[in-house]
Design a protein around this motif. Structure first.
Motif, PDB file in Angstrom:
ATOM      1  N   GLU A  34       0.821  -1.204   0.000  1.00  0.00           N
ATOM      2  CA  GLU A  34       0.000   0.000   0.000  1.00  0.00           C
ATOM      3  C   GLU A  34       0.863   1.266   0.000  1.00  0.00           C
ATOM      4  N   THR A  35       1.937   1.274   0.763  1.00  0.00           N
ATOM      5  CA  THR A  35       2.841   2.422   0.775  1.00  0.00           C
ATOM      6  C   THR A  35       3.544   2.560  -0.565  1.00  0.00           C
ATOM      7  N   TYR A  36       3.939   1.431  -1.149  1.00  0.00           N
ATOM      8  CA  TYR A  36       4.547   1.456  -2.480  1.00  0.00           C
ATOM      9  C   TYR A  36       3.576   2.036  -3.506  1.00  0.00           C
ATOM     10  N   VAL A  37       2.331   1.622  -3.443  1.00  0.00           N
ATOM     11  CA  VAL A  37       1.330   2.113  -4.398  1.00  0.00           C
ATOM     12  C   VAL A  37       1.123   3.618  -4.248  1.00  0.00           C
ATOM     13  N   GLU A  38       1.217   4.150  -3.027  1.00  0.00           N
ATOM     14  CA  GLU A  38       1.126   5.599  -2.844  1.00  0.00           C
ATOM     15  C   GLU A  38       2.201   6.310  -3.663  1.00  0.00           C
ATOM     16  N   GLY A  39       3.438   5.830  -3.579  1.00  0.00           N
ATOM     17  CA  GLY A  39       4.527   6.446  -4.334  1.00  0.00           C
ATOM     18  C   GLY A  39       4.340   6.332  -5.827  1.00  0.00           C
TER      19      GLY A  39
END
Length: 340
Positions: free
Chosen positions: A77-82
């Motif tokens: 999820e954090t990767y997808v934010e970036g």
């Protein structure tokens, strides 16, 4: 199974990044995720056994961060934010952001399932030559909300993760992979030739300028550069003022599948990558000629034209369409399913 030009397909998108102004980062508390109608499903084939999970049940990725030259463990999820902040402006309509988030999540899981990163010990990287754009500095509340609202959601095509293709602007119609990407296997069942749904107007001056630049384009290449590009594709040509240039074949969506150079056939999608996908912005050509020692082209749209049009998502969101409506328009017979 490996696919030809898997990552290059994304590089040919003509990413919106090249048109957008720098996005500022807004600070603040994370918004509460909006409720979703998407149901939890357990019948989607994804690399569940290849990834560990954090305490919240979110898979963890080993991501090689190119700018920092180091390997980091980042939850999906954090990767997808970036990725979302890298692929789409962070002030765009919420449903467009959510649609892009679903594709970004689908992309990374498909990558882990089928590919190996060129960076040792990494599941994926922030290298756009390998995967998706990434800009965590541009993550703001809108980005966080879009990702939180689509938590765990991916596209499913008959129980498999599809190739989550997207591009900046279709020029009016999307295209099949065999034409837009030079796909050399059977056409996926989920690709569609549909109206791009790009808007005529944007919500602010900066977006309007970017939209105008994405709608139509012109480019000139020296005859030497054009000849060299053809040579790299195994076609030996000598371009002069008398050289006959034309579109030899068009796909269902109108894009050039091949270009005729004095009777010799050159693959249009491959030619675009070699000449530069930010110069030859699409293969939806409207003009092709030799003029004043240059090969002069004009066309419509920005990117390969396969899958979701980012500007189309913008337009559909403006009209009140949901993220599910958006992705279901551009991909046939798919479902949005929640994996965690």
């Amino acid at each position: 199974m490996r696919r030809k030009r898997w990552a290059a397909a994304y590089l040919a998108c003509g990413l919106l990044l090249s048109l957008q102004s720098c996005a500022s980062t807004a600070e603040g508390s994370e918004p509460v995720p909006k409720p979703t109608s998407v149901q939890m499903r357990a019948d989607v084939a994804w690399p569940e056994d290849q990834l560990e999970r954090n305490e919240d049940g979110v898979p963890l990725l080993k991501v090689y961060v190119v700018d920092e030259e180091k390997l980091e463990t980042i939850d999906v999820e954090t990767y997808v934010e970036g990725v979302l902040a890298g692929e789409m402006k962070n002030d765009w309509p919420m449903e467009a952001l959510k649609a892009q988030a679903i594709l970004a999540r689908t992309f990374v899981l498909k990558f882990v399932q089928e590919k190996e990163s060129k960076y040792p010990d990494a599941d994926i990287s922030t290298d756009i030559e390998e995967a998706q754009a990434y800009d965590r500095e541009a993550v703001n509340d809108s980005i966080r909300e879009a990702v939180a609202a689509t938590r765990g959601q991916v596209l499913s095509a008959a129980g498999e993760l599809p190739y989550a293709w997207f591009h900046a602007h279709s020029g009016g119609m999307t295209e099949r992979a065999v034409t837009g990407l030079g796909w050399n296997e059977a056409e996926p069942a989920y690709t569609a030739v549909v109206q791009g749904n790009e808007p005529a107007t944007a919500e602010n001056e900066a977006d309007q300028q970017a939209l105008n630049e994405a709608q139509t384009w012109e480019a000139s290449f020296s005859v030497e550069a054009f000849q060299d590009a053809c040579a790299k594709l195994g076609v030996d040509v000598k371009v002069t003022a008398e050289t006959r240039l034309s579109v030899a074949e068009r796909g269902e969506g109108g894009r050039a599948k091949a270009i005729n150079v004095d009777g010799q056939r050159v693959d249009a999608s491959e030619l675009r990558i070699i000449l530069g996908s930010t110069e030859m912005r699409s293969t939806l050509l409207t003009s092709l000629k030799v003029q004043d020692g240059q090969v002069v082209m004009a066309g419509k749209g920005y990117g390969h034209g396969v899958g979701m049009s980012q500007w189309g998502a913008y337009g559909m969101a403006q009209e009140g369409q949901s993220a599910e409506d958006i992705v279901s328009h551009y991909f046939k017979d798919v479902a949005v399913e929640k994996l965690w």
